[in-house]
Design a protein around this motif. Structure first.
Motif, PDB file in Angstrom:
ATOM      1  N   ARG A 147       0.822  -1.208   0.000  1.00 56.65           N
ATOM      2  CA  ARG A 147       0.000   0.000   0.000  1.00 56.65           C
ATOM      3  C   ARG A 147       0.858   1.261   0.000  1.00 56.65           C
ATOM      4  N   VAL A 148       2.131   1.135   0.397  1.00 60.34           N
ATOM      5  CA  VAL A 148       3.043   2.277   0.397  1.00 60.34           C
ATOM      6  C   VAL A 148       3.795   2.373  -0.925  1.00 60.34           C
ATOM      7  N   VAL A 149       4.349   1.258  -1.385  1.00 63.16           N
ATOM      8  CA  VAL A 149       5.205   1.295  -2.573  1.00 63.16           C
ATOM      9  C   VAL A 149       4.429   1.110  -3.866  1.00 63.16           C
ATOM     10  N   GLY A 150       3.181   0.621  -3.786  1.00 62.96           N
ATOM     11  CA  GLY A 150       2.384   0.464  -4.988  1.00 62.96           C
ATOM     12  C   GLY A 150       2.766  -0.769  -5.785  1.00 62.96           C
ATOM     13  N   GLU A 151       2.331  -0.783  -7.030  1.00 60.60           N
ATOM     14  CA  GLU A 151       2.539  -1.932  -7.896  1.00 60.60           C
ATOM     15  C   GLU A 151       3.763  -1.720  -8.777  1.00 60.60           C
ATOM     16  N   GLY A 152       4.034  -2.708  -9.615  1.00 56.15           N
ATOM     17  CA  GLY A 152       5.143  -2.615 -10.546  1.00 56.15           C
ATOM     18  C   GLY A 152       6.385  -3.331 -10.046  1.00 56.15           C
ATOM     19  N   GLU A 153       7.436  -3.318 -10.862  1.00 54.85           N
ATOM     20  CA  GLU A 153       8.719  -3.931 -10.514  1.00 54.85           C
ATOM     21  C   GLU A 153       9.523  -2.958  -9.665  1.00 54.85           C
ATOM     22  N   LEU A 154       9.995  -3.412  -8.512  1.00 49.71           N
ATOM     23  CA  LEU A 154      10.640  -2.532  -7.542  1.00 49.71           C
ATOM     24  C   LEU A 154      12.070  -2.978  -7.259  1.00 49.71           C
ATOM     25  N   PHE A 155      12.916  -2.014  -6.917  1.00 51.42           N
ATOM     26  CA  PHE A 155      14.233  -2.308  -6.368  1.00 51.42           C
ATOM     27  C   PHE A 155      14.572  -1.226  -5.357  1.00 51.42           C
ATOM     28  N   ALA A 156      15.552  -1.487  -4.519  1.00 48.98           N
ATOM     29  CA  ALA A 156      15.934  -0.530  -3.481  1.00 48.98           C
ATOM     30  C   ALA A 156      17.424  -0.228  -3.584  1.00 48.98           C
ATOM     31  N   VAL A 157      17.787   1.005  -3.236  1.00 50.94           N
ATOM     32  CA  VAL A 157      19.188   1.425  -3.210  1.00 50.94           C
ATOM     33  C   VAL A 157      19.417   2.254  -1.950  1.00 50.94           C
ATOM     34  N   THR A 158      20.653   2.309  -1.509  1.00 49.52           N
ATOM     35  CA  THR A 158      21.012   3.135  -0.364  1.00 49.52           C
ATOM     36  C   THR A 158      21.540   4.472  -0.857  1.00 49.52           C
TER      37      THR A 158
END
Length: 243
Positions: A147-158
């Motif tokens: 509910r925070v990040v939504g849909e789709g393909e995600l990745f994370a970085v610092t």
């Protein structure tokens, strides 16, 4: 240029809205709403349901006209791959949600529903102020609320650096990025500056004087002009900050 490339299109004109019929503008708004809320273009069936077209043939005709007039770039090998050009971004740069966003939500196909938690891969960190080549995807997976990040393909970085401090994005923050090939005016994006060198940065995408810029959120840093070698990696959708 790779799939994440910004499509610069043509220089926006003051009377661009006059080039579109009401139906073509409705289709363009529908595509914009889908990209802003989900990170990817709607299907032709979704467009038809949203704007009141019963035939996908009619939808295809309007998509061809939008491409011919310089508002869309379409990949012939990927039917759902539509990118807004600079002309379209200038026309639909209002960040306020449109009625099409809520209309589109009523017609999202069932197979696009997402679970409550998104497991997001944490890839190598990169320095925003002095970006360096991105490394391979890491093994750590972060659970993020859908509910925070939504849909789709995600990745994370610092995040490393001070250039986005005034946007409340600070050194050490973990940014969740939704992978998408285009972004709207004032979106905060991760961008690849040069395909060969792999230089990456996080900035705010803005349109000024008919050009696209990657703007810092700190007066100590200079804007970066968007060039033909610049590629959008995705839109920053969430910030995680350790206490």
């Amino acid at each position: 240029m790779n799939d994440s490339a910004i499509h610069l299109g043509v220089t926006p004109a003051r009377d661009d809205a006059d080039l579109l019929t009401l139906r073509q503008r409705a289709v363009l708004d529908c595509i914009t709403a889908s990209i802003r809320t989900r990170g990817y273009s709607p299907s032709m069936r979704e467009i038809g349901k949203t704007v009141g077209l019963s035939s996908t043939t009619s939808v295809a005709h309007h998509l061809r006209e939008l491409e011919r007039k310089g508002f869309l770039h379409r990949d012939p090998h990927r039917p759902r791959a539509c990118a807004l050009t600079a002309r379209a971004l200038a026309l639909v740069s209002d960040p306020q949600p449109t009625a099409f966003a809520s209309h589109l939500a009523q017609h999202v196909e069932e197979d696009q529903q997402q679970p409550a938690v998104a497991w997001v891969p944490l890839i190598t960190r990169f320095t925003v102020d002095a970006p360096h080549q991105s490394g391979p995807q890491g093994q750590e997976m972060l659970p993020m609320p859908r509910r925070v990040v939504g849909e789709g393909e995600l990745f994370a970085v610092t995040m490393r650096g001070q250039s986005m401090n005034e946007a409340q994005i600070c050194d050490g923050d973990v940014l969740t990025v939704r992978r998408q090939r285009i972004a709207a005016h004032n979106d905060i994006v991760a961008a690849l500056l040069d395909d060969d060198d792999g230089e990456a940065t996080v900035r705010k995408l803005q349109i000024a004087d008919g050009r696209l810029w990657l703007m810092p959120c700190s007066p100590a840093f200079d804007p970066i002009p968007v060039k033909s070698s610049t590629a959008i990696l995705g839109k920053v959708v969430a910030v995680l900050r350790p206490l």
